[in-house]
Write an enzyme that holds these catalytic residues in place. Structure first.
Site, PDB file in Angstrom:
ATOM      1  N   CYS A  38       0.820  -1.209   0.000  1.00 25.06           N
ATOM      2  CA  CYS A  38       0.000   0.000   0.000  1.00 25.06           C
ATOM      3  C   CYS A  38       0.852   1.255   0.000  1.00 25.06           C
ATOM      4  O   CYS A  38       0.369   2.334  -0.346  1.00 25.06           O
ATOM      5  CB  CYS A  38      -0.941   0.000   1.201  1.00 25.06           C
ATOM      6  SG  CYS A  38      -0.103  -0.068   2.807  1.00 25.06           S
ATOM      7  N   ASN A  39       2.118   1.151   0.379  1.00 22.94           N
ATOM      8  CA  ASN A  39       2.985   2.326   0.495  1.00 22.94           C
ATOM      9  C   ASN A  39       4.073   2.416  -0.568  1.00 22.94           C
ATOM     10  O   ASN A  39       4.722   3.452  -0.678  1.00 22.94           O
ATOM     11  CB  ASN A  39       3.671   2.356   1.864  1.00 22.94           C
ATOM     12  CG  ASN A  39       2.726   2.753   2.966  1.00 22.94           C
ATOM     13  OD1 ASN A  39       1.752   3.460   2.736  1.00 22.94           O
ATOM     14  ND2 ASN A  39       2.986   2.278   4.165  1.00 22.94           N
ATOM     15  N   GLN A  63       6.582  -8.464   4.036  1.00 25.61           N
ATOM     16  CA  GLN A  63       6.306  -8.106   2.645  1.00 25.61           C
ATOM     17  C   GLN A  63       7.529  -8.332   1.761  1.00 25.61           C
ATOM     18  O   GLN A  63       7.414  -8.802   0.623  1.00 25.61           O
ATOM     19  CB  GLN A  63       5.838  -6.651   2.586  1.00 25.61           C
ATOM     20  CG  GLN A  63       4.495  -6.435   3.265  1.00 25.61           C
ATOM     21  CD  GLN A  63       4.182  -4.969   3.527  1.00 25.61           C
ATOM     22  OE1 GLN A  63       5.091  -4.136   3.652  1.00 25.61           O
ATOM     23  NE2 GLN A  63       2.911  -4.635   3.611  1.00 25.61           N
ATOM     24  N   GLY A  65     -12.010  -7.220   4.434  1.00 26.97           N
ATOM     25  CA  GLY A  65     -10.818  -7.869   3.909  1.00 26.97           C
ATOM     26  C   GLY A  65     -10.222  -8.798   4.946  1.00 26.97           C
ATOM     27  O   GLY A  65     -10.123  -8.428   6.120  1.00 26.97           O
ATOM     28  N   GLY A  77      -7.172 -10.571   4.413  1.00 25.40           N
ATOM     29  CA  GLY A  77      -5.779 -10.873   4.106  1.00 25.40           C
ATOM     30  C   GLY A  77      -4.883 -10.494   5.263  1.00 25.40           C
ATOM     31  O   GLY A  77      -5.339 -10.318   6.401  1.00 25.40           O
ATOM     32  N   ALA A  78      -3.582 -10.322   4.974  1.00 28.01           N
ATOM     33  CA  ALA A  78      -2.618 -10.005   6.033  1.00 28.01           C
ATOM     34  C   ALA A  78      -2.949  -8.685   6.724  1.00 28.01           C
ATOM     35  O   ALA A  78      -2.934  -8.588   7.949  1.00 28.01           O
ATOM     36  CB  ALA A  78      -1.208  -9.962   5.445  1.00 28.01           C
ATOM     37  N   MET A  79      -3.277  -7.636   5.946  1.00 34.31           N
ATOM     38  CA  MET A  79      -3.591  -6.342   6.531  1.00 34.31           C
ATOM     39  C   MET A  79      -4.904  -6.401   7.299  1.00 34.31           C
ATOM     40  O   MET A  79      -5.050  -5.802   8.370  1.00 34.31           O
ATOM     41  CB  MET A  79      -3.664  -5.275   5.443  1.00 34.31           C
ATOM     42  CG  MET A  79      -3.797  -3.860   5.967  1.00 34.31           C
ATOM     43  SD  MET A  79      -2.296  -3.232   6.755  1.00 34.31           S
ATOM     44  CE  MET A  79      -1.361  -2.754   5.303  1.00 34.31           C
ATOM     45  N   GLY A  80      -5.885  -7.138   6.749  1.00 37.18           N
ATOM     46  CA  GLY A  80      -7.158  -7.285   7.443  1.00 37.18           C
ATOM     47  C   GLY A  80      -6.993  -8.005   8.775  1.00 37.18           C
ATOM     48  O   GLY A  80      -7.577  -7.601   9.794  1.00 37.18           O
TER      49      GLY A  80
END
Length: 446
Positions: free
Chosen positions: A50-51, A120, A190, A192-195
């Site tokens: 995302c960054n 990541q 979501g 996934g990993a961030m969720g």
């Protein structure tokens, strides 16, 4: 081969540009294939979060490699290379190593010291390995980058001061809610990993009850069960939104999930007296449609806004120590790299010497056929010993000199003096299936 980094991050590009450049997991292998198919690119690792979107590459030439990588990134973004120029940064050779190590240590993150970047990077390396895109040079670079990041967190307190992006976003969100997050109903979109990080952080901060929704219902159920949350189908998104005060959106969808229509209908069912509906958009591409921020009763915090709000935040107290660790590790890696570069030249020199000795021994056998096998063997051993002793000190010394700054000139001088042909290293060598972050290299610190 030389190292080249080309990328864009929250520092240089708005979310809209990062959205264009973002590479979904399903596209990673194809994009890596396109990169290593370019004339000047031998190896490639691609990280897309995302960054940041960055390409780490082993290239045979700076300008050619830069042009090749920019062409692939421009194709991915659906724009001309010139349109991306103002948003891209480039690091070459030693600067490339320094950048990758800083990224791994969390020094280049939006929230300094956050540890998520290590996972990541590890995932990006695994993808490149699986696609046969990471060879000898990037194998060494990524192994050591992961170890440097691990060392930074083990030897300093940077990860205590450096929150995850999710934690920082929720801290910002708490300022918009009377009484903070405790006891506030929340939802994560979501799984996934961030969720998962979002659910864990909300739970730790006392928000609740918690709701999880995801396009794949099974993943939502598993994640919800792990934290005592409720899982709801995506079809019930409007109703679920109307029952919560804060939403963490972190899907891998290509289009916004929280559209103006969805949020408007949810607001119509929601009691306005509860305060604003706070939406944290941590996805790239964005999960919250641009117009949602203009709706009354909605507060949107996205990557662009986080970057602006956190820009003047206090740096982690251990940043200086981590910077020192990175500098030490960069120099150690460069010394190893310079020494490794001269190895093929030394091998070629010894090979040339062996060829000369073998040729002369065959001539001796033809001219002096009366020599016995034992006599010929003794002559061969003597000649080999003489040659090895003559070469020993120069080759040891050239390895030492090559490890110093500017050491590549010594290998080039040897090739010129002895007219040596040194084969290029294969673009893709054997890389282990499992990334070992404890691997060390000569001169590296633990």
């Amino acid at each position: 081969m030389k190292l080249l980094v080309v990328g864009a991050s929250y520092r240089t590009a708005p979310v809209a540009t990062l959205e264009q450049l973002a590479v979904a997991p399903a596209e990673l292998t194809r994009t890596l294939d396109r990169l290593v198919a370019q004339p000047y690119v031998a190896e490639a690792v691609l990280i897309s979060t995302c960054n940041r979107v960055e390409v780490y590459a082993a290239v045979s030439g700076f300008h050619g490699g830069l042009g090749d990588i920019c062409a692939v990134l421009a194709e991915q973004a659906g724009s001309a290379p010139a349109a991306l120029a103002n948003h891209l940064y480039v690091h070459y050779d030693a600067a490339a190593v320094d950048h990758v190590f800083r990224v791994a240590a969390g020094l280049d993150s939006m929230v300094v010291g956050e540890a998520q970047i290590l996972g990541q990077l590890r995932d990006a390396y695994h993808w490149a390995t699986g696609a046969d895109a990471a060879g000898r040079l990037l194998h060494e670079l990524m192994q050591q980058a992961l170890r440097v990041g691990k060392r930074a967190h083990a030897e300093t307190n940077i990860d205590k001061a450096g929150q995850s992006v999710v934690t920082a976003a929720l801290d910002l969100a708490a300022g918009h809610l009377d009484g903070g997050l405790t006891g506030r109903p929340a939802m994560v979109v979501g799984a996934g990993a961030m969720g998962a990080l979002g659910v864990a952080t909300l739970s730790r901060l006392g928000a609740g009850p918690l709701t999880v929704t995801n396009r794949g219902a099974d993943r939502a159920v598993r994640l919800a069960e792990s934290y005592g949350a409720n899982a709801v189908p995506m079809a019930e998104l409007v109703h679920a939104l109307s029952t919560v005060d804060i939403v963490v959106a972190a899907t891998a969808a290509n289009e916004p999930v929280l559209t103006i229509d969805v949020v408007t209908r949810a607001l119509a069912r929601r009691d306005a007296a509860r305060g604003p509906l706070v939406l944290l958009d941590l996805a790239v591409p964005r999960d919250v449609a641009p117009g949602v921020a203009e709706l009354p009763g909605v507060e949107v915090i996205d990557i662009d806004r986080m970057a602006a709000l956190l820009a003047d935040g206090p740096a982690a107290t251990d940043t200086a120590e981590v910077t020192r660790i990175v500098s030490t590790e960069v120099e150690a890696f460069l010394s190893w790299l310079r020494g490794a570069d001269v190895a093929p030249t030394v091998a070629a020199l010894r090979g040339r010497a062996d060829d000369v000795v073998s040729t002369e021994l065959r001539r001796l056998a033809q001219r002096r056929p009366e020599l016995t096998e034992d006599q010929r063997a003794e002559v061969a051993r003597t000649v080999h010993r003489v040659v090895q002793r003559l070469l020993h000190q120069p080759t040891v010394r050239v390895r030492q000199l090559a490890a110093e700054p500017g050491g590549d000139q010594y290998a080039a001088l040897l090739r010129e003096l002895f007219d040596l042909e040194v084969p290029q290293t294969s673009p893709v060598d054997t890389v282990p299936d499992v990334v070992d972050t404890d691997t060390t290299y000569p001169g590296g610190e633990r």
